[in-house]
Every structure is written in structure tokens, then in C-alpha cells.
Design a protein around this motif. Structure first.
Motif, short mmCIF file in Angstrom:
data_model
loop_
_atom_site.label_atom_id
_atom_site.label_comp_id
_atom_site.label_asym_id
_atom_site.label_seq_id
_atom_site.Cartn_x
_atom_site.Cartn_y
_atom_site.Cartn_z
N VAL A 1 -49.21 -10.97 29.07
CA VAL A 1 -48.69 -12.30 28.81
C VAL A 1 -49.33 -12.86 27.54
N TYR A 2 -50.67 -12.80 27.48
CA TYR A 2 -51.38 -13.35 26.33
C TYR A 2 -50.98 -12.63 25.03
N ALA A 3 -50.88 -11.32 25.08
CA ALA A 3 -50.54 -10.56 23.88
C ALA A 3 -49.16 -10.94 23.36
N SER A 4 -48.22 -11.18 24.26
CA SER A 4 -46.88 -11.60 23.85
C SER A 4 -46.92 -12.92 23.11
N ILE A 5 -47.74 -13.83 23.59
CA ILE A 5 -47.86 -15.14 22.94
C ILE A 5 -48.53 -15.00 21.58
N GLU A 6 -49.63 -14.24 21.52
CA GLU A 6 -50.35 -14.04 20.26
C GLU A 6 -49.44 -13.45 19.19
N ARG A 7 -48.56 -12.52 19.56
CA ARG A 7 -47.64 -11.90 18.60
C ARG A 7 -46.69 -12.94 18.00
N ASN A 8 -46.42 -14.00 18.72
CA ASN A 8 -45.48 -15.03 18.26
C ASN A 8 -46.16 -16.24 17.63
N LYS A 9 -47.48 -16.23 17.59
CA LYS A 9 -48.23 -17.36 17.03
C LYS A 9 -48.12 -17.35 15.51
N GLN A 10 -47.78 -18.50 14.94
CA GLN A 10 -47.70 -18.64 13.49
C GLN A 10 -48.52 -19.85 13.07
N TYR A 11 -49.33 -19.65 12.05
CA TYR A 11 -50.16 -20.73 11.52
C TYR A 11 -49.27 -21.65 10.69
N PRO A 12 -49.17 -22.92 11.03
CA PRO A 12 -48.32 -23.83 10.26
C PRO A 12 -48.82 -23.94 8.80
N ALA A 13 -47.91 -23.87 7.86
CA ALA A 13 -48.27 -23.90 6.44
C ALA A 13 -49.03 -25.18 6.09
N ILE A 14 -48.61 -26.31 6.61
CA ILE A 14 -49.27 -27.57 6.28
C ILE A 14 -50.70 -27.59 6.82
N ALA A 15 -50.90 -27.04 8.01
CA ALA A 15 -52.24 -26.99 8.60
C ALA A 15 -53.13 -26.05 7.78
N ARG A 16 -52.57 -24.96 7.33
CA ARG A 16 -53.31 -24.01 6.49
C ARG A 16 -53.72 -24.69 5.18
N LYS A 17 -52.77 -25.40 4.57
CA LYS A 17 -53.02 -26.07 3.28
C LYS A 17 -54.11 -27.13 3.43
N LEU A 18 -54.10 -27.85 4.55
CA LEU A 18 -55.08 -28.91 4.78
C LEU A 18 -56.40 -28.40 5.35
N GLY A 19 -56.46 -27.10 5.65
CA GLY A 19 -57.69 -26.51 6.17
C GLY A 19 -57.96 -26.83 7.63
N HIS A 20 -56.91 -27.15 8.36
CA HIS A 20 -57.07 -27.47 9.78
C HIS A 20 -57.27 -26.21 10.61
N GLU A 21 -58.28 -26.24 11.46
CA GLU A 21 -58.56 -25.16 12.40
C GLU A 21 -58.78 -25.78 13.77
N GLY A 22 -58.60 -24.99 14.80
CA GLY A 22 -58.88 -25.49 16.14
C GLY A 22 -58.39 -24.55 17.22
N GLU A 23 -58.65 -24.97 18.44
CA GLU A 23 -58.24 -24.19 19.62
C GLU A 23 -57.37 -25.08 20.49
N VAL A 24 -56.28 -24.52 20.96
CA VAL A 24 -55.33 -25.26 21.79
C VAL A 24 -55.23 -24.58 23.14
N ALA A 25 -55.35 -25.33 24.21
CA ALA A 25 -55.12 -24.81 25.55
C ALA A 25 -53.71 -25.19 25.96
#
Length: 87
Positions: A1-25
Motif C-alpha cells: 500500500v505504502y509503495a503504491s502511494i510513494e510511486r504517485n507522490k509528486q513534489y509541488p513545483a511551488i513548494a520546491r521553489k519556496l523551499g518548503h519541506e515537511g511530513e504529512v500524515a
């Protein structure tokens, strides 16, 4: 289940540009056939874009594997933590 989700995770371009990092539950409910019934953020990263990306990663899986025959439940709740880190 987790691997399927990780494969579909995409870092939002705006968050990348602004240097945003974090963990989401994310908490989500699956039906016996593997279909997604609901999903929600149970612990925010503090950044809307990352929270939405985590939800979208769960939704993007489409259909998860059906429950094994030994499980009698009609629905199962899952919880995952997705990390967004810039490298």
C-alpha cells in the motif's frame, strides 16, 4: 500500500521553489475491493501544497489491492506518513 502511494507522490513545483519541506500524515479508508472510500490529512506539514500533494498521491493510486480472503472486514483504515524533502 505504502509503495503504491510513494510511486504517485509528486513534489509541488511551488513548494520546491519556496523551499518548503515537511511530513504529512494521511488517513484513508479502503473498501474490501481496494477502492478508496475517503482520505484526509491527520497531521499537516504546515504547508497547504504539501498536504494536498500527499492526498493526491493517495487518490492517484486509483485502486489498491483487494483484501486477502482471510480478512472479513468490509473496510480498513490505513495511516501513512509521507515526507517531502529537498535534496
Amino acid at each position: 500500500v505504502y509503495a503504491s502511494i510513494e510511486r504517485n507522490k509528486q513534489y509541488p513545483a511551488i513548494a520546491r521553489k519556496l523551499g518548503h519541506e515537511g511530513e504529512v500524515a494521511v488517513s484513508f479508508l479502503l473498501a474490501r475491493d481496494g477502492s478508496l472510500k475517503s482520505a484526509s490529512v491527520s497531521s499537516s506539514s504546515g504547508f497547504f501544497e504539501l498536504d494536498e500533494a500527499a492526498l493526491e498521491a493517495v487518490r492517484a493510486v486509483g485502486k489498491f489491492p483487494a483484501f486477502p480472503g482471510l480478512l472479513q472486514q468490509e473496510n480498513l483504515r490505513f495511516a501513512v506518513r509521507l515526507a517531502f524533502e529537498l535534496h
